[in-house]
Design a protein around this motif. Structure first.
Motif, PDB file in Angstrom:
ATOM      1  N   PRO A  17       1.821  -2.180  -4.693  1.00 34.97           N
ATOM      2  CA  PRO A  17       0.319  -2.280  -4.604  1.00 34.97           C
ATOM      3  C   PRO A  17       0.122  -3.270  -3.336  1.00 34.97           C
ATOM      4  O   PRO A  17      -0.730  -3.031  -2.702  1.00 34.97           O
ATOM      5  CB  PRO A  17       0.284  -3.035  -5.812  1.00 34.97           C
ATOM      6  CG  PRO A  17       1.132  -2.561  -6.904  1.00 34.97           C
ATOM      7  CD  PRO A  17       2.198  -2.555  -6.220  1.00 34.97           C
ATOM      8  N   ILE A  20       0.462  -0.952  -0.189  1.00 30.93           N
ATOM      9  CA  ILE A  20      -0.600  -0.050   0.239  1.00 30.93           C
ATOM     10  C   ILE A  20      -1.890  -0.765   0.713  1.00 30.93           C
ATOM     11  O   ILE A  20      -3.034  -0.223   1.369  1.00 30.93           O
ATOM     12  CB  ILE A  20      -1.153   0.628  -0.995  1.00 30.93           C
ATOM     13  CG1 ILE A  20      -1.440   0.085  -2.251  1.00 30.93           C
ATOM     14  CG2 ILE A  20       0.184   1.667  -1.336  1.00 30.93           C
ATOM     15  CD1 ILE A  20      -2.008   0.801  -3.371  1.00 30.93           C
ATOM     16  N   GLU A  21      -2.131  -1.898   0.277  1.00 35.02           N
ATOM     17  CA  GLU A  21      -3.165  -2.709   0.863  1.00 35.02           C
ATOM     18  C   GLU A  21      -2.892  -3.406   2.242  1.00 35.02           C
ATOM     19  O   GLU A  21      -3.964  -3.736   2.863  1.00 35.02           O
ATOM     20  CB  GLU A  21      -3.315  -3.990   0.107  1.00 35.02           C
ATOM     21  CG  GLU A  21      -3.958  -3.735  -1.500  1.00 35.02           C
ATOM     22  CD  GLU A  21      -3.890  -5.001  -2.304  1.00 35.02           C
ATOM     23  OE1 GLU A  21      -3.523  -6.073  -2.043  1.00 35.02           O
ATOM     24  OE2 GLU A  21      -4.163  -4.719  -3.601  1.00 35.02           O
ATOM     25  N   GLY A  28       1.218   4.528   3.648  1.00 33.86           N
ATOM     26  CA  GLY A  28       1.130   4.027   2.100  1.00 33.86           C
ATOM     27  C   GLY A  28      -0.125   4.886   1.474  1.00 33.86           C
ATOM     28  O   GLY A  28      -0.034   5.099   0.367  1.00 33.86           O
ATOM     29  N   HIS A  29      -0.885   5.527   2.432  1.00 33.53           N
ATOM     30  CA  HIS A  29      -1.930   6.444   1.779  1.00 33.53           C
ATOM     31  C   HIS A  29      -1.265   7.544   1.059  1.00 33.53           C
ATOM     32  O   HIS A  29      -1.814   8.028   0.133  1.00 33.53           O
ATOM     33  CB  HIS A  29      -2.816   6.949   2.876  1.00 33.53           C
ATOM     34  CG  HIS A  29      -3.746   7.850   2.569  1.00 33.53           C
ATOM     35  ND1 HIS A  29      -4.961   7.597   1.997  1.00 33.53           N
ATOM     36  CD2 HIS A  29      -3.843   9.214   2.802  1.00 33.53           C
ATOM     37  CE1 HIS A  29      -5.865   8.510   1.668  1.00 33.53           C
ATOM     38  NE2 HIS A  29      -4.831   9.958   1.942  1.00 33.53           N
ATOM     39  N   TYR A  31       1.109   7.636  -0.780  1.00 34.40           N
ATOM     40  CA  TYR A  31       1.970   7.278  -2.299  1.00 34.40           C
ATOM     41  C   TYR A  31       0.958   6.626  -2.919  1.00 34.40           C
ATOM     42  O   TYR A  31       1.441   6.268  -4.235  1.00 34.40           O
ATOM     43  CB  TYR A  31       3.015   6.569  -1.666  1.00 34.40           C
ATOM     44  CG  TYR A  31       4.025   7.229  -0.684  1.00 34.40           C
ATOM     45  CD1 TYR A  31       4.724   8.335  -1.453  1.00 34.40           C
ATOM     46  CD2 TYR A  31       4.199   6.693   0.455  1.00 34.40           C
ATOM     47  CE1 TYR A  31       5.846   8.764  -0.637  1.00 34.40           C
ATOM     48  CE2 TYR A  31       5.072   7.516   1.174  1.00 34.40           C
ATOM     49  CZ  TYR A  31       5.714   8.521   1.081  1.00 34.40           C
ATOM     50  OH  TYR A  31       6.731   9.121   1.698  1.00 34.40           O
ATOM     51  N   LYS A  32      -0.506   6.616  -2.771  1.00 37.85           N
ATOM     52  CA  LYS A  32      -1.205   5.905  -3.711  1.00 37.85           C
ATOM     53  C   LYS A  32      -1.168   6.414  -5.112  1.00 37.85           C
ATOM     54  O   LYS A  32      -1.262   5.725  -6.126  1.00 37.85           O
ATOM     55  CB  LYS A  32      -2.490   6.002  -3.137  1.00 37.85           C
ATOM     56  CG  LYS A  32      -2.805   4.823  -1.988  1.00 37.85           C
ATOM     57  CD  LYS A  32      -4.153   5.079  -1.396  1.00 37.85           C
ATOM     58  CE  LYS A  32      -4.185   4.253  -0.022  1.00 37.85           C
ATOM     59  NZ  LYS A  32      -5.609   4.296   0.775  1.00 37.85           N
ATOM     60  N   GLU A  33      -1.501   7.648  -5.146  1.00 42.65           N
ATOM     61  CA  GLU A  33      -1.442   8.377  -6.554  1.00 42.65           C
ATOM     62  C   GLU A  33      -0.183   7.998  -7.223  1.00 42.65           C
ATOM     63  O   GLU A  33      -0.018   7.846  -8.466  1.00 42.65           O
ATOM     64  CB  GLU A  33      -1.908   9.739  -6.573  1.00 42.65           C
ATOM     65  CG  GLU A  33      -2.116  10.218  -7.985  1.00 42.65           C
ATOM     66  CD  GLU A  33      -2.468  11.678  -7.758  1.00 42.65           C
ATOM     67  OE1 GLU A  33      -2.659  12.387  -9.058  1.00 42.65           O
ATOM     68  OE2 GLU A  33      -2.535  12.410  -6.871  1.00 42.65           O
ATOM     69  N   TRP A  36       0.018   4.602  -8.638  1.00 44.87           N
ATOM     70  CA  TRP A  36      -0.886   4.393  -9.791  1.00 44.87           C
ATOM     71  C   TRP A  36      -0.206   4.922 -10.949  1.00 44.87           C
ATOM     72  O   TRP A  36      -0.299   4.272 -12.160  1.00 44.87           O
ATOM     73  CB  TRP A  36      -2.190   5.324  -9.311  1.00 44.87           C
ATOM     74  CG  TRP A  36      -3.058   5.550 -10.443  1.00 44.87           C
ATOM     75  CD1 TRP A  36      -3.231   4.948 -11.750  1.00 44.87           C
ATOM     76  CD2 TRP A  36      -3.868   6.700 -10.554  1.00 44.87           C
ATOM     77  NE1 TRP A  36      -3.996   5.694 -12.321  1.00 44.87           N
ATOM     78  CE2 TRP A  36      -4.660   6.731 -11.683  1.00 44.87           C
ATOM     79  CE3 TRP A  36      -3.916   7.750  -9.803  1.00 44.87           C
ATOM     80  CZ2 TRP A  36      -5.369   7.836 -12.167  1.00 44.87           C
ATOM     81  CZ3 TRP A  36      -4.902   8.972  -9.979  1.00 44.87           C
ATOM     82  CH2 TRP A  36      -5.522   8.828 -11.407  1.00 44.87           C
ATOM     83  N   ILE A  61      -5.632  -0.494  -7.219  1.00 46.02           N
ATOM     84  CA  ILE A  61      -5.285   1.098  -6.799  1.00 46.02           C
ATOM     85  C   ILE A  61      -6.828   1.721  -6.506  1.00 46.02           C
ATOM     86  O   ILE A  61      -7.044   2.369  -5.547  1.00 46.02           O
ATOM     87  CB  ILE A  61      -4.614   2.019  -7.753  1.00 46.02           C
ATOM     88  CG1 ILE A  61      -3.189   1.160  -8.133  1.00 46.02           C
ATOM     89  CG2 ILE A  61      -4.542   3.402  -7.284  1.00 46.02           C
ATOM     90  CD1 ILE A  61      -2.420   1.339  -6.669  1.00 46.02           C
ATOM     91  N   SER A  64      -8.058   0.611  -3.116  1.00 45.61           N
ATOM     92  CA  SER A  64      -6.956   0.856  -1.905  1.00 45.61           C
ATOM     93  C   SER A  64      -7.323   1.962  -1.151  1.00 45.61           C
ATOM     94  O   SER A  64      -6.837   2.426  -0.119  1.00 45.61           O
ATOM     95  CB  SER A  64      -5.758   1.001  -2.389  1.00 45.61           C
ATOM     96  OG  SER A  64      -5.786   2.061  -3.103  1.00 45.61           O
ATOM     97  N   GLY A  65      -8.560   2.924  -1.636  1.00 51.07           N
ATOM     98  CA  GLY A  65      -8.829   4.082  -0.835  1.00 51.07           C
ATOM     99  C   GLY A  65      -9.819   4.827  -1.810  1.00 51.07           C
ATOM    100  O   GLY A  65      -9.975   4.297  -2.919  1.00 51.07           O
TER     101      GLY A  65
END
Length: 362
Positions: A17, A20-21, A28-29, A31-33, A36, A61, A64-65
Motif C-alpha cells: 500500500p 502505490i501511494e 503501481g496503478h 496492481y491496485k486491484e 486490494w 486503496i 489511491s485511485g
C-alpha cells in the motif's frame, strides 16, 4: 498465502500500500486491484486481524485511485454490515453515493444505483431493528416515532426507485413489501409484486411469481387469482414446490379437465430427480389417479400423459435398485409406487414390482 503462512504474508504485504501511494512508482496503478484483493484475503485469514486493519486497507486503496473507488466502498460497507456496524456502513455508502469523478460512465452509473439500493436496504434493516425494539412500543415517545418514520421514508423512497431498473432485486423488493404491509398499504404492495413478476423488461425470475403467490395467499386472495399465478410459475419451473399447491387447487374444482391437469402437473414434478422420493408428490399422484378411475376414460387419460415418458420413466423410478432402496428406507413410499407402477407403465415389464413382491412374500 498458498501455504497459509498469514503472518509472513501480512509482513510482506504491508509494504505494497505504501508503494502505490508513491507517485514516483508508475507501475503501481496496474496492481491496485491485486493489492486490494490480496490484502483483504490475508486479513480474512490472519488470526490477529482487527476491524481497524480492514478500515486502513480499504481507505488506503480507496483513495489511491478512482477506478475501483465505488466497488471498494461497497465491499467495505459489506464488511461493516457483517460485523453489525449498520450505521457506519450506511455512512460509507452515503459518501460513495455522492462521489463523482469526471464524466460519468455507464458502469459508474450502474454502480451508483447499486450503492443506492444497498443504502436503502440498510435503512430498512435499521428501521426493522428500531421497529422491533422495546422502545418502539412506547407510542407516547414522539422522538422514537419520528426516528422510525424517518428511516421508513428514506428506505421506502429508494427501494421504490429500484423497480425502474430491470434486474433481480429479490431481497430489496421483499423489504419494500414488508414496509408497505406494516404501513397497511396492501394495494401498493400487491402492485409492486405484480410489476416485479409480470414486467417484461425484467429478466425471467420464478421467485417473483412465488413471492406474489405467497403474498396473495397471506391476504386471502381468491383461488382463481392464486391459480393464475401458479399457472405461469408452472410454465417457468415445472418442478417448483408450489406445484403441489397448484395440483391441490385443481383437485378442489369439480371440472374433470382440472383433474387431468393435476395429473400432468404431478407427473411433471416427478420428471425431476429432486422429487423422486417425495411421499407428498407420490401420494398426491395416487390420489389423482384414484379420482380419475371414477371416469370411464381414465386409462386413455393416463396413457396420453405417459406416452412421451415410457422410454425413460421406468429407469428414473421403477428399477430393481429403486425397489430395494425404497423397501429398506421408505416402506410407505414403496407401497404407493408399487400400486402405481403397472397403471403408469402397463405395457412394460418392471423389475420394481417384481422385487417388491419378493420382499413382501419374504
Amino acid at each position: 498465502m498458498l501455504h497459509h503462512r498469514w503472518q509472513e504474508a501480512a509482513e510482506y504485504m504491508a509494504w505494497y500500500p505504501q508503494m502505490i501511494e508513491d507517485t514516483t512508482a508508475g507501475s503501481g496503478h496496474h496492481y491496485k486491484e491485486i493489492i486490494w484483493r490480496m490484502s483483504t484475503e490475508i486479513l480474512h485469514h490472519h488470526p490477529n486481524s482487527k476491524m481497524d486493519d480492514y478500515n486502513v486497507i480499504y481507505e488506503r486503496i480507496k483513495h489511491s485511485g478512482v477506478k475501483h473507488y465505488l466497488m471498494i466502498c461497497l465491499e467495505h460497507s459489506f464488511h461493516l454490515m457483517l460485523h453489525g456496524q449498520m450505521e457506519n456502513a450506511k455512512r460509507h455508502l452515503s459518501i460513495a453515493e455522492s462521489w463523482r469523478h469526471g464524466k460519468e460512465s455507464a458502469c459508474q452509473i450502474q454502480m451508483t444505483k447499486l450503492i443506492q439500493a444497498y443504502k436503502s436496504l440498510l435503512d430498512f434493516i435499521i428501521w426493522s431493528d428500531k421497529k422491533n425494539a422495546p422502545s418502539s412500543t412506547n407510542i407516547t415517545d414522539p422522538q422514537s416515532s419520528q426516528d422510525l418514520h424517518n428511516y421508513f421514508r428514506q428506505a421506502s423512497v429508494n427501494l421504490k426507485e429500484i423497480l425502474k431498473y430491470p434486474g433481480v432485486w429479490d431481497t430489496f423488493i421483499l423489504s419494500y413489501v414488508e414496509m408497505l404491509e406494516f404501513n397497511e398499504d396492501y394495494q401498493e404492495a400487491e402492485k409492486v409484486l405484480q410489476d416485479y413478476a409480470y414486467d417484461n423488461t425484467f429478466p425471467s425470475n420464478p421467485n417473483a411469481h412465488a413471492y406474489l403467490f405467497r403474498y396473495l395467499q397471506r391476504h386471502n386472495a381468491s383461488k382463481r387469482k392464486l391459480m393464475n399465478v401458479l399457472k405461469i410459475l408452472h410454465k417457468l419451473v415445472p418442478s417448483h414446490e408450489l406445484m403441489l399447491d397448484y395440483s391441490s387447487f385443481l383437485l378442489v374444482s369439480e371440472k374433470k379437465s382440472n383433474t387431468k391437469k393435476a395429473l400432468g402437473i404431478l407427473l411433471d414434478m416427478l420428471d425431476y430427480a429432486c422429487w423422486r422420493t417425495s411421499m407428498d408428490v407420490w401420494g398426491g399422484l395416487k390420489y389423482v389417479i384414484d379420482k380419475l378411475q371414477l371416469q370411464e376414460d381414465w386409462t386413455e387419460v393416463v396413457a396420453e400423459k405417459m406416452s412421451a415418458r415410457k422410454g425413460w420413466w421406468p429407469a428414473l423410478h421403477f428399477t430393481r435398485f429403486h425397489a430395494t432402496e425404497d423397501a429398506e428406507q421408505r416402506h410407505q413410499l414403496m407401497e404407493v409406487k408399487a400400486s402405481l407402477a403397472e397403471i403408469l407403465c402397463p405395457d412394460i415389464k418392471l423389475t420394481y414390482s417384481a422385487v417388491q413382491t419378493i420382499n413382501g412374500d419374504r
